[in-house]
Design a protein around this motif. Structure first.
Motif, PDB file in Angstrom:
ATOM      1  N   ARG A  34       0.808  -1.218   0.000  1.00 17.57           N
ATOM      2  CA  ARG A  34       0.000   0.000   0.000  1.00 17.57           C
ATOM      3  C   ARG A  34       0.846   1.276   0.000  1.00 17.57           C
ATOM      4  O   ARG A  34       0.345   2.359  -0.305  1.00 17.57           O
ATOM      5  CB  ARG A  34      -0.965   0.018   1.186  1.00 17.57           C
ATOM      6  N   THR A  35       2.140   1.154   0.333  1.00 18.73           N
ATOM      7  CA  THR A  35       2.996   2.340   0.325  1.00 18.73           C
ATOM      8  C   THR A  35       4.089   2.255  -0.740  1.00 18.73           C
ATOM      9  O   THR A  35       4.948   3.137  -0.818  1.00 18.73           O
ATOM     10  CB  THR A  35       3.657   2.545   1.709  1.00 18.73           C
ATOM     11  N   ASN A  38       4.283   5.190  -3.031  1.00 21.81           N
ATOM     12  CA  ASN A  38       4.852   6.358  -2.355  1.00 21.81           C
ATOM     13  C   ASN A  38       6.373   6.262  -2.255  1.00 21.81           C
ATOM     14  O   ASN A  38       7.068   7.283  -2.238  1.00 21.81           O
ATOM     15  CB  ASN A  38       4.248   6.512  -0.959  1.00 21.81           C
ATOM     16  N   THR A 135      -2.994   7.015  -8.414  1.00 20.55           N
ATOM     17  CA  THR A 135      -3.551   5.946  -7.589  1.00 20.55           C
ATOM     18  C   THR A 135      -4.042   4.807  -8.479  1.00 20.55           C
ATOM     19  O   THR A 135      -3.910   4.852  -9.700  1.00 20.55           O
ATOM     20  CB  THR A 135      -4.736   6.475  -6.768  1.00 20.55           C
ATOM     21  N   GLN A 142      -2.025  12.246  -3.780  1.00 21.45           N
ATOM     22  CA  GLN A 142      -2.318  13.441  -2.999  1.00 21.45           C
ATOM     23  C   GLN A 142      -1.193  13.768  -2.023  1.00 21.45           C
ATOM     24  O   GLN A 142      -0.636  12.880  -1.370  1.00 21.45           O
ATOM     25  CB  GLN A 142      -3.621  13.247  -2.228  1.00 21.45           C
ATOM     26  N   ASN A 144      -1.264  15.311   0.934  1.00 20.28           N
ATOM     27  CA  ASN A 144      -1.534  15.014   2.345  1.00 20.28           C
ATOM     28  C   ASN A 144      -1.400  13.531   2.654  1.00 20.28           C
ATOM     29  O   ASN A 144      -0.806  13.142   3.662  1.00 20.28           O
ATOM     30  CB  ASN A 144      -2.925  15.508   2.748  1.00 20.28           C
ATOM     31  N   SER A 145      -1.970  12.682   1.793  1.00 21.38           N
ATOM     32  CA  SER A 145      -1.886  11.244   2.037  1.00 21.38           C
ATOM     33  C   SER A 145      -0.448  10.757   1.884  1.00 21.38           C
ATOM     34  O   SER A 145      -0.008   9.850   2.608  1.00 21.38           O
ATOM     35  CB  SER A 145      -2.807  10.480   1.082  1.00 21.38           C
ATOM     36  N   ASN A 148       1.321  11.768   5.102  1.00 23.24           N
ATOM     37  CA  ASN A 148       0.885  10.877   6.186  1.00 23.24           C
ATOM     38  C   ASN A 148       1.571   9.517   6.071  1.00 23.24           C
ATOM     39  O   ASN A 148       1.958   8.904   7.071  1.00 23.24           O
ATOM     40  CB  ASN A 148      -0.629  10.699   6.160  1.00 23.24           C
ATOM     41  N   SER A 149       1.713   9.053   4.844  1.00 25.92           N
ATOM     42  CA  SER A 149       2.317   7.745   4.592  1.00 25.92           C
ATOM     43  C   SER A 149       3.789   7.712   4.993  1.00 25.92           C
ATOM     44  O   SER A 149       4.245   6.772   5.654  1.00 25.92           O
ATOM     45  CB  SER A 149       2.173   7.376   3.111  1.00 25.92           C
TER      46      SER A 149
END
Length: 229
Positions: A34-35, A38, A135, A142, A144-145, A148-149
């Motif tokens: 999931r990361t 990123n 995505t 995004q 912000n996400s 956060n990640s």
């Protein structure tokens, strides 16, 4: 201006040390599916020196792999949401730049495009956009996400980094790395798209001050000593 230890620490907190901070953070991001996306974006921000708004605004047409250049000509305006995000022109002339691609940038861009195209072939509700860092649905990643990640990944490290972690720290890390390797300030500013940046100058000065130790080491290694009579 006379620099205090507080000033020194503030600048040091704006970039990551490569071996002890950057690489462990990237490795942690790559551990989880999931990361993983990123992780690709974070490393790209480092090697390219791009702002996150510039990176997520990159389209396939900006990636001139055959010519060996990446055109960074805008940033993403997501005021109306990322599904309706629009590419806006840079704020300064330096924001318009064509950077020569490194081997690692090519690998990262190819991987991001491969993941994007695979998800597009599997999705029934793909958002019609041609951005590279997106995505599962094709929406630009995004800010912000993403932040956060990477902050969550930092907390999972055996030795969390005691610095404010955000997308901008990767860009500043490149400034630090290039300065430490003797790249002129003007060339660094051209790479990251700065006409005049107080932060870039402070990081550059901070790192080059550290290099004074290297100067002493080089001079000390000169075969100049001779026995006293």
């Amino acid at each position: 201006k006379q620099q205090t230890m507080e000033d020194y620490d503030k600048i040091r907190n704006k970039f990551l040390e490569i071996d002890t901070e950057l690489l462990p953070l990237l490795a942690e991001l790559r551990k989880q599916k999931r990361t993983y996306r990123n992780a690709i974006l974070a490393e790209f921000l480092f090697v390219s020196g791009a702002r996150i708004g510039e990176a997520v605004a990159l389209e396939t047409c900006n990636y001139r792999k055959e010519d060996g250049y990446l055109d960074i000509f805008g940033t993403l305006d997501s005021v109306q949401g990322y599904k309706r995000a629009k590419k806006e022109p840079p704020k300064t002339p330096a924001g318009y730049r064509s950077n020569k691609l490194t081997k690692r940038e090519i690998e990262l861009l190819d991987e991001a495009i491969q993941i994007r195209d695979l998800n597009r072939s599997l999705s029934d509700d793909w958002v019609t956009m041609d951005y590279i860092f997106v995505t599962d649905k094709g929406v630009p990643l995004q800010r912000n996400s993403f932040n956060n990640s990477i902050q969550a990944a930092n907390k999972r490290l055996d030795k969390p980094i005691n610095k404010p972690i955000s997308s901008h720290i990767f860009r500043h890390t490149l400034v630090s790395y290039l300065a430490e390797n003797g790249v002129p300030l003007k060339a660094i500013m051209d790479r990251v798209g700065h006409d005049d940046s107080d932060t870039t100058m402070k990081i550059y000065t901070h790192v080059t001050n550290k290099m004074k130790n290297k100067v002493v080491e080089i001079i000390d290694n000169l075969p100049l000593s001779c026995p006293l009579e």
